[in-house]
Design a protein around this motif. Structure first.
Motif, PDB file in Angstrom:
ATOM      1  N   ALA A 198       0.836  -1.207   0.000  1.00 51.73           N
ATOM      2  CA  ALA A 198       0.000   0.000   0.000  1.00 51.73           C
ATOM      3  C   ALA A 198       0.873   1.260   0.000  1.00 51.73           C
ATOM      4  O   ALA A 198       0.565   2.235  -0.693  1.00 51.73           O
ATOM      5  CB  ALA A 198      -0.936  -0.003   1.209  1.00 51.73           C
ATOM      6  N   ALA A 199       1.961   1.244   0.763  1.00 49.00           N
ATOM      7  CA  ALA A 199       2.862   2.409   0.828  1.00 49.00           C
ATOM      8  C   ALA A 199       3.508   2.663  -0.529  1.00 49.00           C
ATOM      9  O   ALA A 199       3.619   3.811  -0.973  1.00 49.00           O
ATOM     10  CB  ALA A 199       3.927   2.197   1.899  1.00 49.00           C
ATOM     11  N   GLN A 200       3.921   1.593  -1.200  1.00 47.45           N
ATOM     12  CA  GLN A 200       4.531   1.741  -2.525  1.00 47.45           C
ATOM     13  C   GLN A 200       3.507   2.280  -3.521  1.00 47.45           C
ATOM     14  O   GLN A 200       3.812   3.163  -4.324  1.00 47.45           O
ATOM     15  CB  GLN A 200       5.101   0.405  -3.011  1.00 47.45           C
ATOM     16  CG  GLN A 200       5.849   0.512  -4.335  1.00 47.45           C
ATOM     17  CD  GLN A 200       7.066   1.423  -4.268  1.00 47.45           C
ATOM     18  OE1 GLN A 200       7.948   1.238  -3.432  1.00 47.45           O
ATOM     19  NE2 GLN A 200       7.119   2.432  -5.132  1.00 47.45           N
ATOM     20  N   VAL A 236      -5.887   1.892   6.245  1.00 46.48           N
ATOM     21  CA  VAL A 236      -5.210   2.918   5.458  1.00 46.48           C
ATOM     22  C   VAL A 236      -6.012   4.218   5.549  1.00 46.48           C
ATOM     23  O   VAL A 236      -7.227   4.210   5.341  1.00 46.48           O
ATOM     24  CB  VAL A 236      -5.091   2.483   3.977  1.00 46.48           C
ATOM     25  CG1 VAL A 236      -4.435   3.578   3.144  1.00 46.48           C
ATOM     26  CG2 VAL A 236      -4.335   1.165   3.852  1.00 46.48           C
ATOM     27  N   HIS A 237      -5.326   5.298   5.898  1.00 45.68           N
ATOM     28  CA  HIS A 237      -5.945   6.628   5.935  1.00 45.68           C
ATOM     29  C   HIS A 237      -5.281   7.482   4.857  1.00 45.68           C
ATOM     30  O   HIS A 237      -4.077   7.717   4.924  1.00 45.68           O
ATOM     31  CB  HIS A 237      -5.689   7.327   7.282  1.00 45.68           C
ATOM     32  CG  HIS A 237      -6.237   6.596   8.459  1.00 45.68           C
ATOM     33  ND1 HIS A 237      -7.483   6.865   8.968  1.00 45.68           N
ATOM     34  CD2 HIS A 237      -5.709   5.609   9.234  1.00 45.68           C
ATOM     35  CE1 HIS A 237      -7.688   6.077  10.021  1.00 45.68           C
ATOM     36  NE2 HIS A 237      -6.638   5.314  10.194  1.00 45.68           N
ATOM     37  N   VAL A 254       3.557   7.317   6.189  1.00 45.08           N
ATOM     38  CA  VAL A 254       4.101   6.768   7.426  1.00 45.08           C
ATOM     39  C   VAL A 254       3.188   5.630   7.890  1.00 45.08           C
ATOM     40  O   VAL A 254       1.990   5.643   7.611  1.00 45.08           O
ATOM     41  CB  VAL A 254       4.245   7.868   8.526  1.00 45.08           C
ATOM     42  CG1 VAL A 254       2.899   8.425   8.911  1.00 45.08           C
ATOM     43  CG2 VAL A 254       4.994   7.371   9.731  1.00 45.08           C
ATOM     44  N   ALA A 255       3.780   4.631   8.545  1.00 41.92           N
ATOM     45  CA  ALA A 255       2.988   3.505   9.057  1.00 41.92           C
ATOM     46  C   ALA A 255       3.381   3.221  10.498  1.00 41.92           C
ATOM     47  O   ALA A 255       4.561   3.316  10.861  1.00 41.92           O
ATOM     48  CB  ALA A 255       3.218   2.268   8.195  1.00 41.92           C
ATOM     49  N   TYR A 256       2.380   2.888  11.299  1.00 39.01           N
ATOM     50  CA  TYR A 256       2.598   2.588  12.713  1.00 39.01           C
ATOM     51  C   TYR A 256       2.087   1.195  13.036  1.00 39.01           C
ATOM     52  O   TYR A 256       1.030   0.785  12.566  1.00 39.01           O
ATOM     53  CB  TYR A 256       1.854   3.591  13.610  1.00 39.01           C
ATOM     54  CG  TYR A 256       2.376   4.994  13.480  1.00 39.01           C
ATOM     55  CD1 TYR A 256       3.522   5.388  14.157  1.00 39.01           C
ATOM     56  CD2 TYR A 256       1.725   5.929  12.687  1.00 39.01           C
ATOM     57  CE1 TYR A 256       4.007   6.682  14.039  1.00 39.01           C
ATOM     58  CE2 TYR A 256       2.204   7.224  12.563  1.00 39.01           C
ATOM     59  CZ  TYR A 256       3.349   7.591  13.248  1.00 39.01           C
ATOM     60  OH  TYR A 256       3.823   8.868  13.122  1.00 39.01           O
ATOM     61  N   ASP A 257       2.833   0.499  13.884  1.00 35.27           N
ATOM     62  CA  ASP A 257       2.402  -0.785  14.422  1.00 35.27           C
ATOM     63  C   ASP A 257       1.538  -0.461  15.640  1.00 35.27           C
ATOM     64  O   ASP A 257       2.052  -0.020  16.668  1.00 35.27           O
ATOM     65  CB  ASP A 257       3.625  -1.608  14.833  1.00 35.27           C
ATOM     66  CG  ASP A 257       3.250  -2.969  15.400  1.00 35.27           C
ATOM     67  OD1 ASP A 257       2.092  -3.137  15.854  1.00 35.27           O
ATOM     68  OD2 ASP A 257       4.116  -3.859  15.425  1.00 35.27           O
ATOM     69  N   LEU A 271      -1.623   2.931   8.153  1.00 39.84           N
ATOM     70  CA  LEU A 271      -0.811   3.585   7.130  1.00 39.84           C
ATOM     71  C   LEU A 271      -1.451   4.939   6.871  1.00 39.84           C
ATOM     72  O   LEU A 271      -2.657   5.018   6.634  1.00 39.84           O
ATOM     73  CB  LEU A 271      -0.785   2.760   5.837  1.00 39.84           C
ATOM     74  CG  LEU A 271       0.016   3.383   4.683  1.00 39.84           C
ATOM     75  CD1 LEU A 271       1.504   3.308   4.969  1.00 39.84           C
ATOM     76  CD2 LEU A 271      -0.302   2.690   3.374  1.00 39.84           C
ATOM     77  N   LEU A 272      -0.652   6.006   6.956  1.00 43.87           N
ATOM     78  CA  LEU A 272      -1.143   7.361   6.718  1.00 43.87           C
ATOM     79  C   LEU A 272      -0.461   7.934   5.479  1.00 43.87           C
ATOM     80  O   LEU A 272       0.741   7.749   5.292  1.00 43.87           O
ATOM     81  CB  LEU A 272      -0.829   8.275   7.906  1.00 43.87           C
ATOM     82  CG  LEU A 272      -1.157   7.784   9.308  1.00 43.87           C
ATOM     83  CD1 LEU A 272      -0.691   8.806  10.336  1.00 43.87           C
ATOM     84  CD2 LEU A 272      -2.638   7.534   9.447  1.00 43.87           C
ATOM     85  N   ALA A 273      -1.239   8.622   4.673  1.00 47.66           N
ATOM     86  CA  ALA A 273      -0.697   9.300   3.490  1.00 47.66           C
ATOM     87  C   ALA A 273      -1.602  10.488   3.209  1.00 47.66           C
ATOM     88  O   ALA A 273      -2.760  10.506   3.620  1.00 47.66           O
ATOM     89  CB  ALA A 273      -0.673   8.363   2.289  1.00 47.66           C
ATOM     90  N   SER A 274      -1.072  11.482   2.510  1.00 40.46           N
ATOM     91  CA  SER A 274      -1.905  12.638   2.183  1.00 40.46           C
ATOM     92  C   SER A 274      -1.595  13.151   0.787  1.00 40.46           C
ATOM     93  O   SER A 274      -0.605  12.754   0.165  1.00 40.46           O
ATOM     94  CB  SER A 274      -1.726  13.747   3.225  1.00 40.46           C
ATOM     95  OG  SER A 274      -0.371  14.057   3.397  1.00 40.46           O
TER      96      SER A 274
END
Length: 147
Positions: free
Chosen positions: A14-16, A92-93, A27-30, A42-45
């Motif tokens: 998803a990040a890729q 995923v946000h 950025v991703a957090y456990d 997983l956060l992205a904007s």
């Protein structure tokens, strides 16, 4: 407890996908130690609604094609200001940059371990601030450029 191999695989893919669609500040957090409902966030904007939609579509397509994963829930679609994709193992946000600043999800999860992301995703850090500076400069220049 830590994120499962499946969660890490979903987060990485998803990040890729988000990075390929020029998302900002991925950025991703456990969150597995503090939430029982999911392993990772997983956060992205993105700076505009169209790009938010494009990032969400790419994430969905890649996770479906490459990993056979479909979201059990998808929220926030109509406005494309903050779209949430719930894959059970990960959430995923994808937020409009203004929402990202306002809601500051990073502050909520800052005590959780950050997950390792692909280089392309890491390279997106600071892009929102860069974009905002560029926008301010353009607006200050006014219509017709800077003369």
């Amino acid at each position: 407890m830590t994120a499962t191999d499946r969660s890490l695989e979903l987060v990485t893919t998803a990040a890729q996908a988000a990075a390929d669609k020029l998302a900002h500040d991925i950025v991703a957090y456990d969150v597995s130690d503090v939430l029982s409902i999911t392993d990772a966030f997983l956060l992205a904007s993105a700076p505009n609604d169209r790009q938010v939609k494009s990032i969400v579509d790419e994430i969905e397509e890649r996770l479906s094609k490459e990993l056979g994963a479909k979201p059990v829930r998808r929220e926030g679609d109509r406005e494309a200001r903050w779209v949430l994709l719930d894959y059970v193992d990960i959430v995923v946000h994808v937020q409009h940059s203004e929402e990202r600043v306002f809601y500051a999800l990073e502050r909520l999860w800052k005590d959780c371990p950050e997950l390792e992301l692909p280089e392309d995703a890491k390279a997106t850090r600071g892009k929102a601030a860069e974009h905002a500076k560029h926008q301010e400069a353009e607006e200050a220049a006014g219509p017709g450029g800077d003369w």
